[in-house]
Enzyme design. Structure first.
Site, PDB file in Angstrom:
ATOM      1  N   ARG A  31      -7.378   0.094  -6.598  1.00 23.92           N
ATOM      2  CA  ARG A  31      -7.563   1.127  -5.570  1.00 23.92           C
ATOM      3  C   ARG A  31      -7.766   2.465  -6.293  1.00 23.92           C
ATOM      4  O   ARG A  31      -6.940   2.858  -7.100  1.00 23.92           O
ATOM      5  CB  ARG A  31      -6.346   1.181  -4.616  1.00 23.92           C
ATOM      6  CG  ARG A  31      -6.238  -0.104  -3.792  1.00 23.92           C
ATOM      7  CD  ARG A  31      -5.427   0.066  -2.548  1.00 23.92           C
ATOM      8  NE  ARG A  31      -6.040   0.922  -1.566  1.00 23.92           N
ATOM      9  CZ  ARG A  31      -5.383   1.442  -0.528  1.00 23.92           C
ATOM     10  NH1 ARG A  31      -4.095   1.183  -0.374  1.00 23.92           N
ATOM     11  NH2 ARG A  31      -5.992   2.213   0.339  1.00 23.92           N
ATOM     12  N   ARG A  48       0.854  -1.175   0.000  1.00 20.09           N
ATOM     13  CA  ARG A  48       0.000   0.000   0.000  1.00 20.09           C
ATOM     14  C   ARG A  48       0.901   1.240   0.000  1.00 20.09           C
ATOM     15  O   ARG A  48       2.121   1.118   0.021  1.00 20.09           O
ATOM     16  CB  ARG A  48      -1.033   0.002   1.145  1.00 20.09           C
ATOM     17  CG  ARG A  48      -0.713  -0.764   2.393  1.00 20.09           C
ATOM     18  CD  ARG A  48       0.416  -0.239   3.195  1.00 20.09           C
ATOM     19  NE  ARG A  48       0.205   1.184   3.451  1.00 20.09           N
ATOM     20  CZ  ARG A  48       1.122   2.066   3.653  1.00 20.09           C
ATOM     21  NH1 ARG A  48       2.418   1.723   3.640  1.00 20.09           N
ATOM     22  NH2 ARG A  48       0.852   3.328   3.876  1.00 20.09           N
ATOM     23  N   GLY A  49       0.252   2.429  -0.041  1.00 22.96           N
ATOM     24  CA  GLY A  49       1.037   3.658  -0.184  1.00 22.96           C
ATOM     25  C   GLY A  49       1.132   3.987  -1.666  1.00 22.96           C
ATOM     26  O   GLY A  49       1.458   3.105  -2.480  1.00 22.96           O
ATOM     27  N   ASP A  92      -2.018  10.866  -1.572  1.00 22.74           N
ATOM     28  CA  ASP A  92      -2.335   9.856  -2.591  1.00 22.74           C
ATOM     29  C   ASP A  92      -2.666  10.501  -3.919  1.00 22.74           C
ATOM     30  O   ASP A  92      -2.534   9.877  -4.973  1.00 22.74           O
ATOM     31  CB  ASP A  92      -3.489   8.978  -2.121  1.00 22.74           C
ATOM     32  CG  ASP A  92      -3.016   8.092  -0.993  1.00 22.74           C
ATOM     33  OD1 ASP A  92      -2.929   8.574   0.138  1.00 22.74           O
ATOM     34  OD2 ASP A  92      -2.686   6.926  -1.287  1.00 22.74           O
TER      35      ASP A  92
HETATM   36  O1  MRU Z   1      -4.418   3.282   2.418  1.00 20.15           O
HETATM   37  P1  MRU Z   1      -2.932   3.447   2.310  1.00 20.15           P
HETATM   38  O2  MRU Z   1      -2.194   2.822   3.442  1.00 20.15           O
HETATM   39  O3  MRU Z   1      -2.425   3.035   0.950  1.00 20.15           O
HETATM   40  O4  MRU Z   1      -2.748   5.002   2.429  1.00 20.15           O
HETATM   41  C1  MRU Z   1      -1.465   5.570   2.341  1.00 20.15           C
HETATM   42  C2  MRU Z   1      -1.441   7.010   2.582  1.00 20.15           C
HETATM   43  O5  MRU Z   1      -2.447   7.659   2.780  1.00 20.15           O
HETATM   44  C3  MRU Z   1      -0.115   7.661   2.466  1.00 20.15           C
HETATM   45  O6  MRU Z   1      -0.033   8.735   3.327  1.00 20.15           O
HETATM   46  C4  MRU Z   1       0.028   8.124   1.015  1.00 20.15           C
HETATM   47  O7  MRU Z   1      -0.100   7.039   0.140  1.00 20.15           O
HETATM   48  C5  MRU Z   1       1.272   8.786   0.735  1.00 20.15           C
HETATM   49  S1  MRU Z   1       2.533   7.628   0.795  1.00 20.15           S
HETATM   50  C6  MRU Z   1       4.015   8.099   0.337  1.00 20.15           C
END
Ligand code: MRU
Length: 362
Positions: free
Chosen positions: A94, A54-55, A248
């Site tokens: 996603r 994720r991220g 994101d």
């Molecule tokens: O749902 P996730 O864990 O994928 O969400 C991640 C985030 O909100 C991070 O802050 C975002 O992706 C930036 S990561 C470098």
């Protein structure tokens, strides 16, 4: 960054079998460091939607490897058709992080321009590797541009560590290495600066408590995990010097989609006159969108709110427990929008800029 003292990345081609891609299954952290292998497009799509990875930047890099695996298993027949199907499937995994569509588009363009079917597989692998290599460089440079902000704030402090609050995990686990929000933090720590990080637990999936706390600990960065509701009080008490989060998707006018709860931190920071920075690769900017309200917000399963996962000390295993009445409904939006006016600035690989259309264009 380090895992048990060893430099580690979040995704890599299996050195013993180049038909497999290795990832860290992040669902088991911080209790179990488990590496798994992706063998197909389906494995890759599931890894993204089930949040094994994720991220925003890491989702993009993983999708690029997924396209390589799709072409590899299909052989040389019908490659362009399979490519389009793979892109469509991956883009649906996603919806909020724009890096996903950015990465699949880049792979699609590169692979389509190659005529020889065998060479398409090579191009797919090369593009996935390039995306990973560039992500590491981008995040490193985000760190270089963010570091002077931390240094300037630290020199204004009469005593004590510089206290940085972060939300969710915008650390190296969300990228290929370094992280976005954490890159200036790691570089400050490596320079010997006195810093301390307040880590929001980040309900419902607890990326802060499980992932950010773990990776900061592995690097020896002083940190404290706090409940999501505590940041406001700490700011009023003068215990937060700046906030840095990731994103994101950021619109061309500077509105920021990030993990649910980011907006409330930005409001509290604004009210307390505390700088609120967003660290991002320019691949997280959606130049087609102006308004934050147009960003698609992922709605995930209510189960993630109703159950909590953790380490059961007596049983020595990860367990999930119900924390709500069994029949109570729950709502689970994954992201919220922080308007540009609440953001002090963007820290990108190209430099620091104002959170505005003009700032981003410059
Ligand atoms: O749902 P996730 O864990 O994928 O969400 C991640 C985030 O909100 C991070 O802050 C975002 O992706 C930036 S990561 C470098």
């Amino acid at each position: 960054m380090l895992v048990n003292g060893q430099p580690t990345r979040t995704i890599w081609l299996d050195p013993d079998d180049p038909s497999k891609v290795c990832i860290i299954d992040q669902r088991h952290l911080p209790h179990d460091f488990k590496i798994i292998r992706l063998e197909s497009l389906t494995d890759t799509a599931n890894a993204i939607s089930d949040m094994k990875v994720r991220g925003a930047p890491l989702i993009g890099a993983t999708a690029a490897f997924g396209i390589y695996l799709a072409l590899l298993s299909a052989g040389q027949e019908n490659a362009d058709h399979l490519l389009d199907e793979a892109v469509e499937l991956l883009n649906k995994t996603r919806p909020t992080a724009v890096n996903l569509a950015w990465a699949t588009r880049r792979c699609q363009t590169a692979i389509r321009t190659v005529k020889d079917p065998g060479a398409k597989i090579e191009t797919a692998l090369q593009t996935a590797r390039d995306i990973c290599r560039e992500d590491i460089d981008i995040c490193y440079r985000i760190g270089q541009h963010g570091l002077p902000i931390l240094e300037a704030l630290a020199t204004r402090k009469p005593a004590g560590p510089l206290n940085i609050l972060t939300h969710c995990n915008a650390g190296w686990l969300a990228t290929v290495d370094w992280g976005t929000a954490t890159a200036p933090i790691y570089q400050a720590h490596q320079k010997g600066m006195d810093i301390h990080v307040w880590v929001d637990e980040t309900r419902p999936r607890n990326q802060g408590a499980s992932l950010t706390a773990w990776e900061l600990g592995q690097e020896g960065v002083p940190h404290t995990v706090i409940t999501d509701n505590m940041g406001g009080l700490l700011m009023q008490q003068g215990k937060v010097d700046l906030v840095i989060t990731g994103t994101d998707r950021t619109t061309s006018t500077g509105d920021v989609a990030n993990k649910i709860g980011t907006y409330l931190k930005a409001l509290a920071a604004f009210d307390n006159n505390i700088p609120f920075y967003v660290a991002l690769p320019t691949t997280s900017i959606d130049w087609q969108l102006k308004e934050g309200s147009d960003i698609p917000i992922e709605e995930r399963s209510a189960e993630e709110v109703k159950y909590i996962q953790g380490w059961h000390e007596d049983e020595g295993a990860i367990k999930k427990v119900l924390i709500t009445p069994p029949d109570s409904p729950a709502l689970n939006y994954g992201f919220d929008i922080t308007p540009a006016r609440l953001v002090t600035g963007f820290i990108t690989e190209k430099g620091v800029c104002e959170a505005s259309e003009g700032g981003l264009k410059d």
